[in-house]
Design a protein around this motif. Sequence first.
Motif, PDB file in Angstrom:
ATOM      1  N   GLN A 116       3.173  -1.234  -2.015  1.00  0.00           N
ATOM      2  CA  GLN A 116       2.164  -0.186  -2.042  1.00  0.00           C
ATOM      3  C   GLN A 116       2.801   1.207  -2.069  1.00  0.00           C
ATOM      4  O   GLN A 116       2.285   2.128  -2.695  1.00  0.00           O
ATOM      5  N   THR A 162       2.617   3.947  -5.203  1.00  0.00           N
ATOM      6  CA  THR A 162       2.186   5.322  -4.935  1.00  0.00           C
ATOM      7  C   THR A 162       3.227   6.318  -5.415  1.00  0.00           C
ATOM      8  O   THR A 162       2.885   7.354  -6.007  1.00  0.00           O
ATOM      9  N   ASP A 202      -2.045  -0.741   1.629  1.00  0.00           N
ATOM     10  CA  ASP A 202      -2.049  -1.734   0.554  1.00  0.00           C
ATOM     11  C   ASP A 202      -2.222  -0.988  -0.762  1.00  0.00           C
ATOM     12  O   ASP A 202      -2.425   0.225  -0.781  1.00  0.00           O
ATOM     13  N   THR A 203      -2.121  -1.703  -1.878  1.00  0.00           N
ATOM     14  CA  THR A 203      -2.179  -1.017  -3.176  1.00  0.00           C
ATOM     15  C   THR A 203      -3.540  -0.374  -3.414  1.00  0.00           C
ATOM     16  O   THR A 203      -3.625   0.666  -4.074  1.00  0.00           O
ATOM     17  N   ASP A 204      -4.615  -0.971  -2.892  1.00  0.00           N
ATOM     18  CA  ASP A 204      -5.940  -0.371  -3.068  1.00  0.00           C
ATOM     19  C   ASP A 204      -6.081   0.952  -2.325  1.00  0.00           C
ATOM     20  O   ASP A 204      -6.939   1.768  -2.667  1.00  0.00           O
TER      21      ASP A 204
END
Length: 589
Positions: A240, A244, A495-497
């Motif tokens: 993640q 970003t 997290d990636t979301d």
Amino acid sequence: MASQVNTKYQWVIPENEKALPFVKGLPKGEGFTPFKIIVFLSTAIFAALGLITAQFFHFIGYTLKQIFTGNFKFQGTADLGLATVYAKLNHWNNLKEFNSFFKPWTFLKRPEVAKTWDTDAEFGRQRLVGMNPAFLKKCRPQDIGTGSKFPVTEELLKAHLGSDFNLTTAFDENRLYLLDYEILQKITLADLENQLGRYPQAPFCLLYLNKNEELVPVAIQLDQNPSSENPIYTPSSPAQEWLTAKSLVASADAAYQGIVSHLVFTHLVIEVFAIATHRHLPKDRVLWQLLNPHYFNTLAINNMARSTFLGRGAFFDSTGALGFTGSNELLSRSYSGKGQIIDYDGDKLEFYKLSLPHSLELRDVKDIPNYYYRDDAQLVWDAIQTYVTDVLKTKYKDASSLANDSALQAWKDDLISEKGGNMKGLLPPEMAGQLTGRLTDINALIFIATNVIFTATAQHSAVNFGQYDYAAWVPNMAFAMYKPLEELVEHNVKDTDSLTEWLPDRIQTLKQIVLVKTLVIRPPWTSKSLKTFKNPFKEREAREVFKSFKSNLNEIEQKIKARNAELKKEGKRPYVYLQPSRIGQSIAI
């Protein structure tokens, strides 16, 4: 005999010479046709209506969810508590929700990049063939390592590239390339960033050419000053955080592309030449006929850009990463090499460095495979250079024919005058002597005209027409990021979301998509293409040269199409922006 000046075109000289001169007002006859205005407005309105429809469906679904979960309760306040209920209406919950803007009822095609945008291979590919393809440069040993501003070491890279990785070998085999956004360092002050809620970075990104001939990112530092509060991220970092970090680099690339690569290096540069040409060259001169088709609508689109993008409350102010102040600071830095609000000492704009041969040499990128921008641009540059050479030699047979052309000399002098175009580096150093007196070398004139036409056509098309393909999928290339670097350093990306918290909200996303949809209206709706613009010459010899130029462009078109067909067979994305049929004849959008 002195040449006469067309006073309809008057210079506006910015204060302190920190921005390119431009034309006063919009001279009569330079505006858009009613048809083109309709095309502009209908494209923008149609896209906006589709996206608003998507938002309406989101509003209905959001409201129903609040009702069913018991969160929809009227309160005894002036707004009945609705502000609390709808506080998160404009937020994204996860990355998949961006698909809601690309449904049948929005009439907007989801960009292909949405499938692979988060992969390292796609990130690297875009640095070569995306919407800012002329920025990457070869990494030199002094650019990285202990003691440098980007202290990447061999040991750090081995964690991802394997114990067999050797830094010396990587340099010897031309496998390391660099993105350096130093020009964005402290482009906005901390107070302004907090006020805007947008946080631009000035990152480094090291890329590695792997054995599969894929260019992939291997190290990212998000500020120019290394410290414990500015760590280096690698593919071995938490997934993640790595995603970003890549997104922050891509957003910096978008800021640079929008203001420098696109606006300054094509739109505003070519406006200078358009003004000088109209001021000094009679329409019966072969040089006027050669250059004029490539100024079509440029003054009009630039006039619109100054209010639509650069003014207070305009797009760069309300949606771009830098706001009004930062955007104008970047304009100053990219042109003069100096800052307006803080000390900055960088490279000033020199026109010859924008030429394709010098750009490729300065960036030292001849060895990168699959660099289709470079390959296609070289074909088009060579064709334009041959065309320009053959046209100019129909009239300028020797040095005296150049020296005695008073209009030509006035044109050149106005381009470099501090009271005129103030164009620095009009010619490369080996030709610079031609600027101090009369221009008598045909090769110098060929260089200037070739660079003008290439910049107004191919280079603009390369940095403009890919914007929807890459920036309409906002997670791939957000025009601004909405959290400070500290949030990433402190491991606040769970997290990636959670990347959605950094990205533009729904309304800002809508604005970004509408903008890029409008900006990529390509020939024939905004101008003719290089393949279709009309023969501009009056005399037979020059007209025959033009026909040969068109024949050459047709051959290039077929060569690029054949290459792209092979790429499709291999399951790879074609590079189409420099097909002559897709290259605008001018900067008209």
